[in-house]
Motif scaffolding. Structure first.
Motif, PDB file in Angstrom:
ATOM      1  N   CYS A   1      25.501  54.256  40.982  1.00  0.00           N
ATOM      2  CA  CYS A   1      24.427  53.475  40.813  1.00  0.00           C
ATOM      3  C   CYS A   1      24.223  52.681  42.355  1.00  0.00           C
ATOM      4  O   CYS A   1      25.085  52.062  42.669  1.00  0.00           O
TER       5      CYS A   1
ATOM      6  N   ARG B   1      27.498  67.088  34.499  1.00  0.00           N
ATOM      7  CA  ARG B   1      27.591  67.800  35.756  1.00  0.00           C
ATOM      8  C   ARG B   1      28.002  69.198  35.154  1.00  0.00           C
ATOM      9  O   ARG B   1      28.240  69.434  34.109  1.00  0.00           O
TER      10      ARG B   1
ATOM     11  N   GLN C   1      31.908  57.485  28.459  1.00  0.00           N
ATOM     12  CA  GLN C   1      32.414  56.195  29.009  1.00  0.00           C
ATOM     13  C   GLN C   1      33.151  55.582  27.567  1.00  0.00           C
ATOM     14  O   GLN C   1      34.016  55.102  27.574  1.00  0.00           O
TER      15      GLN C   1
ATOM     16  N   TYR D   1      18.892  66.735  33.618  1.00  0.00           N
ATOM     17  CA  TYR D   1      18.122  65.990  34.410  1.00  0.00           C
ATOM     18  C   TYR D   1      16.976  67.101  35.095  1.00  0.00           C
ATOM     19  O   TYR D   1      17.170  68.059  35.587  1.00  0.00           O
TER      20      TYR D   1
ATOM     21  N   LEU E   1      22.823  44.686  43.343  1.00  0.00           N
ATOM     22  CA  LEU E   1      21.746  43.673  42.599  1.00  0.00           C
ATOM     23  C   LEU E   1      22.036  43.339  41.215  1.00  0.00           C
ATOM     24  O   LEU E   1      21.777  42.125  40.644  1.00  0.00           O
ATOM     25  N   ALA E   2      22.711  44.479  40.431  1.00  0.00           N
ATOM     26  CA  ALA E   2      23.067  44.150  38.996  1.00  0.00           C
ATOM     27  C   ALA E   2      24.022  42.960  38.913  1.00  0.00           C
ATOM     28  O   ALA E   2      23.817  42.073  38.180  1.00  0.00           O
TER      29      ALA E   2
ATOM     30  N   PRO F   1      29.006  59.994  45.286  1.00  0.00           N
ATOM     31  CA  PRO F   1      27.584  60.039  45.861  1.00  0.00           C
ATOM     32  C   PRO F   1      26.383  59.714  44.966  1.00  0.00           C
ATOM     33  O   PRO F   1      25.388  59.034  45.534  1.00  0.00           O
ATOM     34  N   ARG F   2      26.599  59.951  43.877  1.00  0.00           N
ATOM     35  CA  ARG F   2      25.437  59.720  42.924  1.00  0.00           C
ATOM     36  C   ARG F   2      25.568  58.297  42.053  1.00  0.00           C
ATOM     37  O   ARG F   2      25.020  57.982  41.123  1.00  0.00           O
TER      38      ARG F   2
ATOM     39  N   VAL G   1      11.750  55.087  38.646  1.00  0.00           N
ATOM     40  CA  VAL G   1      13.197  55.114  38.259  1.00  0.00           C
ATOM     41  C   VAL G   1      13.836  53.566  38.166  1.00  0.00           C
ATOM     42  O   VAL G   1      14.481  53.216  37.269  1.00  0.00           O
TER      43      VAL G   1
ATOM     44  N   LEU H   1      24.051  44.688  29.422  1.00  0.00           N
ATOM     45  CA  LEU H   1      25.154  43.907  29.668  1.00  0.00           C
ATOM     46  C   LEU H   1      25.281  42.653  29.524  1.00  0.00           C
ATOM     47  O   LEU H   1      26.138  42.179  28.766  1.00  0.00           O
TER      48      LEU H   1
ATOM     49  N   PHE I   1      29.215  52.092  36.659  1.00  0.00           N
ATOM     50  CA  PHE I   1      28.213  52.617  37.471  1.00  0.00           C
ATOM     51  C   PHE I   1      28.473  54.018  38.085  1.00  0.00           C
ATOM     52  O   PHE I   1      27.810  54.643  38.830  1.00  0.00           O
TER      53      PHE I   1
ATOM     54  N   GLY J   1      22.001  50.474  42.530  1.00  0.00           N
ATOM     55  CA  GLY J   1      21.689  48.969  42.291  1.00  0.00           C
ATOM     56  C   GLY J   1      22.925  48.331  41.742  1.00  0.00           C
ATOM     57  O   GLY J   1      22.633  46.963  41.440  1.00  0.00           O
TER      58      GLY J   1
ATOM     59  N   THR K   1      20.776  46.294  32.918  1.00  0.00           N
ATOM     60  CA  THR K   1      21.357  44.983  33.232  1.00  0.00           C
ATOM     61  C   THR K   1      21.318  43.865  31.923  1.00  0.00           C
ATOM     62  O   THR K   1      22.012  43.068  31.603  1.00  0.00           O
TER      63      THR K   1
ATOM     64  N   PHE L   1      31.565  45.213  30.154  1.00  0.00           N
ATOM     65  CA  PHE L   1      31.367  46.685  30.607  1.00  0.00           C
ATOM     66  C   PHE L   1      32.186  47.357  29.662  1.00  0.00           C
ATOM     67  O   PHE L   1      31.787  48.586  29.417  1.00  0.00           O
TER      68      PHE L   1
ATOM     69  N   PRO M   1      26.665  49.609  29.536  1.00  0.00           N
ATOM     70  CA  PRO M   1      25.170  49.943  29.164  1.00  0.00           C
ATOM     71  C   PRO M   1      24.827  51.402  29.158  1.00  0.00           C
ATOM     72  O   PRO M   1      23.733  51.787  28.652  1.00  0.00           O
ATOM     73  N   VAL M   2      25.544  52.290  29.769  1.00  0.00           N
ATOM     74  CA  VAL M   2      25.256  53.631  29.804  1.00  0.00           C
ATOM     75  C   VAL M   2      26.577  54.531  29.023  1.00  0.00           C
ATOM     76  O   VAL M   2      27.713  54.822  29.728  1.00  0.00           O
TER      77      VAL M   2
HETATM   78  C1  HEM Z   1      24.537  46.768  34.719  1.00  0.00           C
HETATM   79  C2  HEM Z   1      23.469  47.287  35.192  1.00  0.00           C
HETATM   80  C3  HEM Z   1      23.606  48.897  35.651  1.00  0.00           C
HETATM   81  C4  HEM Z   1      24.252  49.670  35.275  1.00  0.00           C
HETATM   82  C5  HEM Z   1      25.514  49.844  34.085  1.00  0.00           C
HETATM   83  C6  HEM Z   1      23.942  51.166  35.815  1.00  0.00           C
HETATM   84  C7  HEM Z   1      24.352  52.512  35.619  1.00  0.00           C
HETATM   85  C8  HEM Z   1      24.242  53.378  36.385  1.00  0.00           C
HETATM   86  C9  HEM Z   1      24.640  54.859  36.197  1.00  0.00           C
HETATM   87  C10 HEM Z   1      25.855  55.054  35.497  1.00  0.00           C
HETATM   88  C11 HEM Z   1      23.979  55.456  37.106  1.00  0.00           C
HETATM   89  C12 HEM Z   1      24.306  56.844  37.631  1.00  0.00           C
HETATM   90  C13 HEM Z   1      23.164  57.810  36.702  1.00  0.00           C
HETATM   91  C14 HEM Z   1      23.656  59.158  36.667  1.00  0.00           C
HETATM   92  O1  HEM Z   1      24.445  59.725  37.270  1.00  0.00           O
HETATM   93  O2  HEM Z   1      22.863  60.035  36.082  1.00  0.00           O
HETATM   94  C15 HEM Z   1      23.026  54.789  37.988  1.00  0.00           C
HETATM   95  C16 HEM Z   1      22.168  55.420  38.870  1.00  0.00           C
HETATM   96  C17 HEM Z   1      21.175  54.678  39.396  1.00  0.00           C
HETATM   97  N1  HEM Z   1      20.989  53.415  39.187  1.00  0.00           N
HETATM   98 FE1  HEM Z   1      21.838  52.009  38.153  1.00  0.00          FE
HETATM   99  N2  HEM Z   1      22.826  50.763  36.667  1.00  0.00           N
HETATM  100  C18 HEM Z   1      22.762  49.355  36.407  1.00  0.00           C
HETATM  101  C19 HEM Z   1      21.593  48.792  37.321  1.00  0.00           C
HETATM  102  C20 HEM Z   1      20.697  49.253  38.156  1.00  0.00           C
HETATM  103  C21 HEM Z   1      19.747  48.122  38.861  1.00  0.00           C
HETATM  104  C22 HEM Z   1      19.525  46.904  39.025  1.00  0.00           C
HETATM  105  C23 HEM Z   1      18.986  49.094  39.657  1.00  0.00           C
HETATM  106  C24 HEM Z   1      18.084  48.607  40.631  1.00  0.00           C
HETATM  107  C25 HEM Z   1      16.963  49.449  40.966  1.00  0.00           C
HETATM  108  C26 HEM Z   1      19.683  50.561  39.284  1.00  0.00           C
HETATM  109  C27 HEM Z   1      19.114  51.655  39.859  1.00  0.00           C
HETATM  110  C28 HEM Z   1      19.677  52.909  39.911  1.00  0.00           C
HETATM  111  C29 HEM Z   1      19.371  54.089  40.638  1.00  0.00           C
HETATM  112  C30 HEM Z   1      18.023  54.184  41.462  1.00  0.00           C
HETATM  113  C31 HEM Z   1      20.204  55.165  40.240  1.00  0.00           C
HETATM  114  C32 HEM Z   1      20.104  56.422  40.878  1.00  0.00           C
HETATM  115  C33 HEM Z   1      21.244  56.669  42.146  1.00  0.00           C
HETATM  116  C34 HEM Z   1      21.156  58.096  42.741  1.00  0.00           C
HETATM  117  O3  HEM Z   1      21.083  58.955  42.049  1.00  0.00           O
HETATM  118  O4  HEM Z   1      21.364  57.992  44.081  1.00  0.00           O
HETATM  119  N3  HEM Z   1      20.734  50.439  38.355  1.00  0.00           N
HETATM  120  N4  HEM Z   1      23.085  53.501  37.357  1.00  0.00           N
END
Ligand code: HEM
Length: 509
Positions: free
Chosen positions: A453, A382, A406, A119, A458-459, A450-451, A304, A316, A446, A455, A313, A370, A375-376
């Motif tokens: 997702c 960490r 995962q 990161y 929304l997803a 605290p970190r 981001v 998936l 997800f 979204g 999304t 899933f 997707p990830v």
């Molecule tokens: C199936 C859909 C999704 C999956 C599987 C997914 C998965 C993830 C994962 C695994 C993380 C953690 C990343 C990390 O620790 O480095 C993350 C963070 C995040 N995702 Fe998603 N995501 C999805 C959809 C979305 C959507 C629709 C948004 C809308 C904007 C979004 C916005 C974010 C943001 C902003 C973070 C950072 C959150 C933070 O650090 O507080 N994601 N997502």
């Protein structure tokens, strides 16, 4: 002095040659001593894994660069168990306890830091900032992602769900007679939605069938290039060669600059506009005061959203459709559930697709998708702090890179019966007996803590709404060109998914 002149002066040429000749053995001696230390004296020496991986960083790096880290890591977990030493300083886990220990908040409210090599802190956005900044920024942004806020924004979302259906119907009636790459259409939809919700302007992907300014392609180039940078940081000599190579191919840097410039312009335009629309920016700005987000943080975080909120999304949805096509009895069951739940197309609303218990088989299909195609898929690393950490009941020394992989967790027979079989039935309350021992808590697409997702809500709105419409309006067949769609996938933090060719027909009953 030009290079040719340097070589023309005998004493300088001799000096360079002897330095170079002296350097090579020294370099190799250091590498070998380091490898011996890593294997026999390193604090992680008792953790299981192949000796080559304990000694050198290279195998892990190559695996990441080739896009095969997900399956290479799983093969190691299958052989060595729930924790594996992937590289001299890196541990990989596949258990549900590890999820909590690595990604959860500690009793003293601290968290394990995100790995700085993965990161990059050079940009400022929600994903990469430190814990204190993250808490401040997340609090502000959370308003925009609450269920209430999302339901208020449902007219924006529904516009694109309906446009997707309309455009797909046009493809059935057009020259291709419904043969199309459904993965691309899902990407167009999720990209239009996130663009409109973030910047207040449509991107027009569904209309033009293109992702503007190479956002999609650039995401992968950028992610792949991050792998190259990490490689270069670890192996200086190879790194220098790679940097030279990059200098001779400036197109990637140019494309990236164009993309950054374009998104900045869009964000500036949205900030300058007075609007009563309920998009993300409205919510964020409503709560933004002097303790809020800086301009740089706002721009970085909006970028981001554009990537994190569209690619995942769409991936998936593509995975779910592929597995349903491979398992026609599951597809029939889901179609029946949706068509019975919604007598008319207008009955499919954001509220109705989420009302509890109405689409229980769809929930099971989503969970299983899933699990089978997260997707990830890879590890979000960490790093343990100065006091080390207890992970999965064992002490891990300070400065160790740790994470749950995962793919390895979801495809492990230690967590799921018949892990390579797509069977949504395992998630239902009346699941067959063989699935009773499934470790459902390990499924965290997800992440958690605290970190996790932001979204996620929304997803789920998008997944349920789009999948319902696909089942309600269409009959879908897999095109022969995509029979092996998942035969040898590659991932670079996200899947590099090939086109998913299907044949759509209008609903027949
Ligand atoms: C199936 C859909 C999704 C999956 C599987 C997914 C998965 C993830 C994962 C695994 C993380 C953690 C990343 C990390 O620790 O480095 C993350 C963070 C995040 N995702 Fe998603 N995501 C999805 C959809 C979305 C959507 C629709 C948004 C809308 C904007 C979004 C916005 C974010 C943001 C902003 C973070 C950072 C959150 C933070 O650090 O507080 N994601 N997502």
């Amino acid at each position: 002095m030009a290079v040719a002149e340097w070589f023309a002066v005998p004493s300088l040429w001799l000096l360079t040659k002897s330095l170079f000749i002296g350097f090579i053995p020294l370099y190799f001696i250091t590498v070998i001593c380091n490898a011996l230390y890593n294997v026999f004296l390193h604090p992680l020496r008792k953790y299981p894994g192949p000796t080559l991986r304990a000694a050198f960083q290279l195998p892990d790096m190559l695996s990441l660069l080739r896009g095969t880290a997900y399956k290479d890591t799983k093969a190691l977990h299958d052989k060595y168990g729930s924790v594996v030493r992937l590289a001299p300083n890196t541990l990989s886990y596949n258990s549900s306890q590890a999820w909590k220990d690595i990604y959860g908040l500690k009793p003293d409210r601290s968290e394990l830091d995100k790995h700085p090599a993965y990161y990059k802190r050079s940009s400022r956005n929600l994903l990469v900032v430190n814990q204190a900044d993250h808490t401040r920024m997340r609090k502000l942004i959370a308003h925009a992602f609450s269920d209430t806020a999302l339901l208020e924004q449902s007219p924006i979302l529904t516009k694109y769900f309906d446009l997707l259906v309309e455009r797909l119907k046009q493809q059935i009636d057009g020259p291709e007679k419904g043969r199309l790459n459904i993965a691309a259409w899902f990407n167009f939809t999720t990209f239009d939605i996130i663009g409109d919700m973030t910047l207040g302007e449509p991107f027009g992907a569904l209309k033009t069938e293109t992702i503007l300014h190479g956002c999609g392609a650039n995401v992968f180039s950028a992610i792949k290039f991050l792998g190259v940078i990490r490689f270069a940081e670890t192996y200086l000599i190879v790194g220098l060669l790679l940097l030279l190579l990059q200098k001779s191919m400036p197109s990637l840097a140019k494309k990236r600059a164009a993309h950054l410039e374009y998104t900045k312009k869009m964000i500036d335009a949205r900030l300058a506009r007075e609007t009563d629309r309920n998009d993300f920016m409205t919510y964020i700005l409503r709560h933004n005061d002097e303790r809020g987000m800086s301009y740089q943080e706002l721009v970085g975080t909006c970028r981001v959203f554009l990537v994190a909120g569209s690619e995942t999304t769409a991936t998936l949805l593509s995975g779910a459709i592929f597995y349903l096509l491979q398992n026609p009895s599951c597809m029939d069951k889901l179609k029946r559930e949706v068509r019975e739940a919604f007598p008319t197309a207008n009955d499919i609303t954001m509220r109705s697709v989420t009302s509890s218990g109405r689409l229980s088989y769809m929930e099971a299909v989503l969970q299983e998708s899933f699990r089978c195609y997260p997707p990830v898929p890879s590890t979000l690393p960490r790093i343990t702090g100065s006091g080390g950490a207890i992970i999965d009941g064992k002490f891990v020394p300070p400065g160790t890179s740790v994470g749950v992989n995962q793919w390895s967790a979801y495809r492990s027979s230690s967590n799921f019966a018949s892990p390579n079989t797509f069977d949504p039935g395992r998630w239902l309350p009346d699941a067959p007996g063989k699935y009773r021992g499934d470790n459902k808590a390990v499924l965290q697409p997800f992440t958690l803590g605290p970190r996790q997702c932001i979204g996620k809500g929304l997803a789920y709105f998008e997944l349920r709404s789009i999948l319902s419409r696909m089942m309600w309006h269409f009959e879908i067949e897999l095109d022969t060109d995509s029979r092996g769609w998942l035969d040898n996938p590659r991932e670079f933090a996200l899947w590099d998914k090939p086109p998913l060719w299907v044949r759509l027909r209008h609903r027949t009953d």
